[in-house]
Design an enzyme around this catalytic site. Structure first.
Site, mmCIF file in Angstrom:
data_model
loop_
_atom_site.group_PDB
_atom_site.id
_atom_site.type_symbol
_atom_site.label_atom_id
_atom_site.label_comp_id
_atom_site.label_asym_id
_atom_site.label_seq_id
_atom_site.Cartn_x
_atom_site.Cartn_y
_atom_site.Cartn_z
ATOM 1 N N GLN A 17 0.948 -1.286 0.240
ATOM 2 C CA GLN A 17 0.028 -0.063 0.137
ATOM 3 C C GLN A 17 0.800 1.408 -0.017
ATOM 4 O O GLN A 17 0.398 2.384 -0.819
ATOM 5 C CB GLN A 17 -0.966 0.089 1.209
ATOM 6 N N LYS A 75 16.092 -11.144 -10.399
ATOM 7 C CA LYS A 75 17.000 -11.937 -9.675
ATOM 8 C C LYS A 75 17.804 -12.913 -10.848
ATOM 9 O O LYS A 75 18.849 -13.584 -10.549
ATOM 10 C CB LYS A 75 16.639 -12.749 -8.612
ATOM 11 N N PHE A 97 10.524 -2.030 -0.575
ATOM 12 C CA PHE A 97 10.955 -3.429 -0.291
ATOM 13 C C PHE A 97 11.346 -3.349 1.266
ATOM 14 O O PHE A 97 11.717 -2.231 1.935
ATOM 15 C CB PHE A 97 12.227 -4.150 -0.947
ATOM 16 N N GLU A 139 1.178 -1.130 8.393
ATOM 17 C CA GLU A 139 0.330 -0.274 8.734
ATOM 18 C C GLU A 139 0.222 0.093 10.333
ATOM 19 O O GLU A 139 0.605 0.878 10.955
ATOM 20 C CB GLU A 139 -0.844 -0.117 8.170
ATOM 21 N N ASP A 168 0.587 3.641 6.098
ATOM 22 C CA ASP A 168 0.642 3.327 4.532
ATOM 23 C C ASP A 168 0.478 4.486 3.565
ATOM 24 O O ASP A 168 1.193 5.085 3.192
ATOM 25 C CB ASP A 168 -0.199 2.175 4.300
ATOM 26 N N GLY A 247 -7.850 20.510 19.631
ATOM 27 C CA GLY A 247 -7.234 21.907 19.272
ATOM 28 C C GLY A 247 -7.741 22.618 20.378
ATOM 29 O O GLY A 247 -8.378 22.154 21.550
ATOM 30 N N GLY A 248 -7.974 24.122 20.109
ATOM 31 C CA GLY A 248 -8.196 24.975 21.001
ATOM 32 C C GLY A 248 -9.704 25.120 21.243
ATOM 33 O O GLY A 248 -10.399 26.184 21.939
ATOM 34 N N GLN A 249 -10.317 24.541 20.454
ATOM 35 C CA GLN A 249 -11.877 24.763 20.383
ATOM 36 C C GLN A 249 -12.708 23.323 20.737
ATOM 37 O O GLN A 249 -12.650 22.127 19.745
ATOM 38 C CB GLN A 249 -12.573 24.967 19.019
HETATM 39 N N1 COA Z 1 11.881 -10.368 -9.163
HETATM 40 C C1 COA Z 1 12.501 -11.103 -8.183
HETATM 41 N N2 COA Z 1 12.449 -10.915 -6.960
HETATM 42 C C2 COA Z 1 11.607 -9.841 -6.538
HETATM 43 C C3 COA Z 1 10.933 -8.860 -7.344
HETATM 44 C C4 COA Z 1 10.983 -9.308 -8.651
HETATM 45 N N3 COA Z 1 10.739 -8.394 -9.618
HETATM 46 N N4 COA Z 1 10.302 -7.974 -6.826
HETATM 47 C C5 COA Z 1 10.542 -8.172 -5.374
HETATM 48 N N5 COA Z 1 11.459 -9.447 -5.362
HETATM 49 C C6 COA Z 1 11.954 -9.972 -4.141
HETATM 50 C C7 COA Z 1 12.939 -9.109 -2.922
HETATM 51 O O1 COA Z 1 14.117 -8.924 -3.694
HETATM 52 C C8 COA Z 1 12.876 -9.808 -1.881
HETATM 53 O O2 COA Z 1 13.529 -10.763 -1.835
HETATM 54 P P1 COA Z 1 14.815 -11.123 -0.636
HETATM 55 O O3 COA Z 1 14.165 -11.082 0.394
HETATM 56 O O4 COA Z 1 15.481 -12.292 -1.248
HETATM 57 O O5 COA Z 1 15.721 -9.827 -0.693
HETATM 58 C C9 COA Z 1 11.489 -10.482 -1.840
HETATM 59 O O6 COA Z 1 10.865 -10.157 -3.230
HETATM 60 C C10 COA Z 1 10.356 -9.851 -0.904
HETATM 61 O O7 COA Z 1 10.377 -8.620 -0.622
HETATM 62 P P2 COA Z 1 9.916 -7.989 0.642
HETATM 63 O O8 COA Z 1 10.001 -6.424 0.654
HETATM 64 O O9 COA Z 1 10.808 -8.550 1.732
HETATM 65 O O10 COA Z 1 8.457 -8.550 0.828
HETATM 66 P P3 COA Z 1 7.996 -9.205 2.309
HETATM 67 O O11 COA Z 1 6.448 -9.575 1.563
HETATM 68 O O12 COA Z 1 8.522 -10.103 2.856
HETATM 69 O O13 COA Z 1 7.625 -7.816 3.212
HETATM 70 C C11 COA Z 1 6.621 -5.719 3.736
HETATM 71 C C12 COA Z 1 6.698 -7.021 3.079
HETATM 72 C C13 COA Z 1 5.841 -4.787 3.621
HETATM 73 C C14 COA Z 1 6.826 -6.007 5.252
HETATM 74 C C15 COA Z 1 8.178 -5.309 3.529
HETATM 75 O O14 COA Z 1 8.386 -4.881 2.028
HETATM 76 C C16 COA Z 1 8.436 -3.740 4.258
HETATM 77 O O15 COA Z 1 8.800 -3.860 5.503
HETATM 78 N N6 COA Z 1 8.525 -2.740 3.462
HETATM 79 C C17 COA Z 1 8.911 -1.555 3.858
HETATM 80 C C18 COA Z 1 8.004 -0.748 4.790
HETATM 81 C C19 COA Z 1 6.707 -0.957 3.997
HETATM 82 O O16 COA Z 1 6.401 -0.342 3.156
HETATM 83 N N7 COA Z 1 5.619 -1.232 4.772
HETATM 84 C C20 COA Z 1 4.179 -1.019 4.177
HETATM 85 C C21 COA Z 1 3.733 -1.853 3.367
HETATM 86 S S1 COA Z 1 1.847 -1.324 3.056
#
Ligand code: COA
Length: 415
Positions: A17, A75, A97, A139, A168, A247-249
């Site tokens: 998000q 990758k 990410f 979030e 988010d 706030g103040g109101q």
């Molecule tokens: N091709 C190949 N690999 C890909 C890719 C693509 N096109 N797009 C993403 N990936 C891989 C990433 O390289 C990562 O690999 P790694 O763990 O081996 O390094 C993997 O996908 C997963 O990415 P990640 O961001 O760790 O996803 P997650 O589902 O485990 O975590 C969140 C999700 C949201 C918790 C995390 O991304 C995060 O903390 N983000 C920052 C804060 C944030 O925005 N949070 C709010 C989300 S609404």
């Protein structure tokens, strides 16, 4: 008519998000947003909270309008080369990410700068540098660590998270401002830069008034507009203030006609000082306008509960819309508690493009929230979200790949 961000190309490496909120705004302002998704899978939200079998979820469609979707396995060595070509062609990379994921993929800040020194790299992370910088964050975690949860809810209950996605969507909004600011600076320096919006910081920014109150509390030990005053107790930290105005109101949520069976038959009522006499007239307590116990804001502070109870006796005789109409005639600030159903049906929100009906080839028609920021010279047209990889060939061709090369990359699993 042109758009504010015409000509700006965004490599949208976002998911879930926070990041998609940011890039959707940039797309609405006219940027060409190319969403890079994992080959075969895509943004995880495409399949989360699905309401129509096999169709992209509303979660996804409502955050990814006006974008193009390409699928690349970043990758895969050949997929990496495609991403490099995109980096060279784009102005901004936006990513959210987990910490370190981009580096692990081989796209460090240094590498991106080698490929394109003008590239702005914008990131959402849960925390800024410090003890928690490596943590994944969603979030509600952001709401908890940013000060929103400890200050939301009622004094006698647990901390509460709000339905507004301030962690988010709020952080995505902060990031979008950082990006356009960096783009503006680049017009003078010619250089890219890193833009970081940490979710904890974004939530805290929105909770600024509570840090204000923390310092007031430490200085005076009491905050007279809080419901804990005058009979409750204050501790060391800002308490939960229920529906107090902040706030103040002073304000509070009051019952309206039908509250017994309608969970949203309530109105937010503000005892704004300049209209105090009018309030007294409307509720039939004319004597309060001149009574020194009630006539000034300071005199009213210890009596707010009693005052709101009296106003509520009046609001309970009206529907929330009747109360709104009468109070507005007297310039008394108030607002009905609108349900999502009422908002979805609101004609004026549809006219301004804040609520938009969109058609989607798989799921059919649905409602979304359009661009809440209106520019007179850059109108927003809301275009349905892309299907997974819908624009892979189109974007690859723009990068200079021939149909044969595209086919070979597909066979190799790179796209
Ligand atoms: N091709 C190949 N690999 C890909 C890719 C693509 N096109 N797009 C993403 N990936 C891989 C990433 O390289 C990562 O690999 P790694 O763990 O081996 O390094 C993997 O996908 C997963 O990415 P990640 O961001 O760790 O996803 P997650 O589902 O485990 O975590 C969140 C999700 C949201 C918790 C995390 O991304 C995060 O903390 N983000 C920052 C804060 C944030 O925005 N949070 C709010 C989300 S609404």
């Amino acid at each position: 008519m042109g758009k504010a961000l015409d000509g700006v190309r965004i490599l949208d490496f976002t998911h879930v998000q926070s990041g998609p909120t940011c890039t959707q705004l940039l797309a609405w302002f006219g940027a060409d947003v190319i969403k890079v998704e994992r080959a075969g899978a895509g943004d995880i939200t495409r399949e989360q909270l699905r309401d129509v079998p096999d169709a992209d979820s509303l979660y996804f469609t409502m955050l990814n309008h006006n974008k193009r979707s390409v699928t690349i396995d970043t990758k895969n060595p050949e997929g990496k080369l495609v991403l490099e070509a995109l980096i060279q062609k784009c102005d901004v990379m936006v990513e959210n990410f987990a910490p370190g994921a981009l580096d692990r993929m081989g796209f460090t800040w240094e590498r991106i700068q080698e490929l394109n020194p003008k590239m702005i790299v914008a990131s959402v992370k849960g925390f800024g540098p410090g003890p928690y910088e490596d943590c994944k964050v969603y979030e509600n975690v952001a709401q908890c660590v940013g000060g929103a949860a400890s200050t939301t809810g009622f004094d006698d209950g647990p901390p509460v998270v709000t339905g507004a996605q301030i962690g988010d969507s709020g952080t995505g909004l902060h990031l979008a401002l950082g990006i356009v600011t960096a783009l503006y600076q680049r017009t003078m320096t010619g250089r890219g830069q890193k833009v970081l919006a940490a979710m904890q910081d974004g939530v805290l920014n929105l909770c600024r008034v509570k840090l204000r109150d923390q310092q007031r509390l430490e200085r005076t030990g009491v905050m007279k507009e809080y419901p804990q005053y005058p009979n409750g107790t204050f501790g060391e930290a800002v308490p939960r203030a229920g529906n107090a105005s902040g706030g103040g109101q002073p304000g509070w949520i009051l019952k309206c006609k039908g509250w017994e069976h309608d969970p949203n038959a309530y109105i937010y009522f503000i005892t704004q000082a300049p209209v105090w006499a009018k309030i007294c007239n409307v509720i039939g307590k004319e004597e309060w306008a001149t009574d020194p116990e009630y006539a000034t804001p300071n005199a009213r502070l210890p009596r707010l509960k009693e005052i709101f109870a009296e106003v509520e006796r009046w609001t309970m005789t009206k529907t929330k819309f009747e109360a709104m109409e009468i109070l507005n005639e007297h310039d008394i600030p108030c607002g009905p508690i609108l349900s999502m159903k009422e908002i979805a049906d609101d004609e004026s929100l549809r006219k301004t493009g804040t609520i938009v009906e969109v058609d989607h080839p798989v799921r059919g028609k649905y409602l979304t929230v359009g661009n809440p920021i209106k520019l007179s010279d850059s109108p927003t047209e809301v275009i349905r979200s892309p299907l997974l990889g819908e624009h892979t060939e189109e974007v690859m061709a723009e990068l200079g790949y021939s149909p044969e090369q595209i086919e070979a990359l597909r066979t190799a699993g790179a796209i």
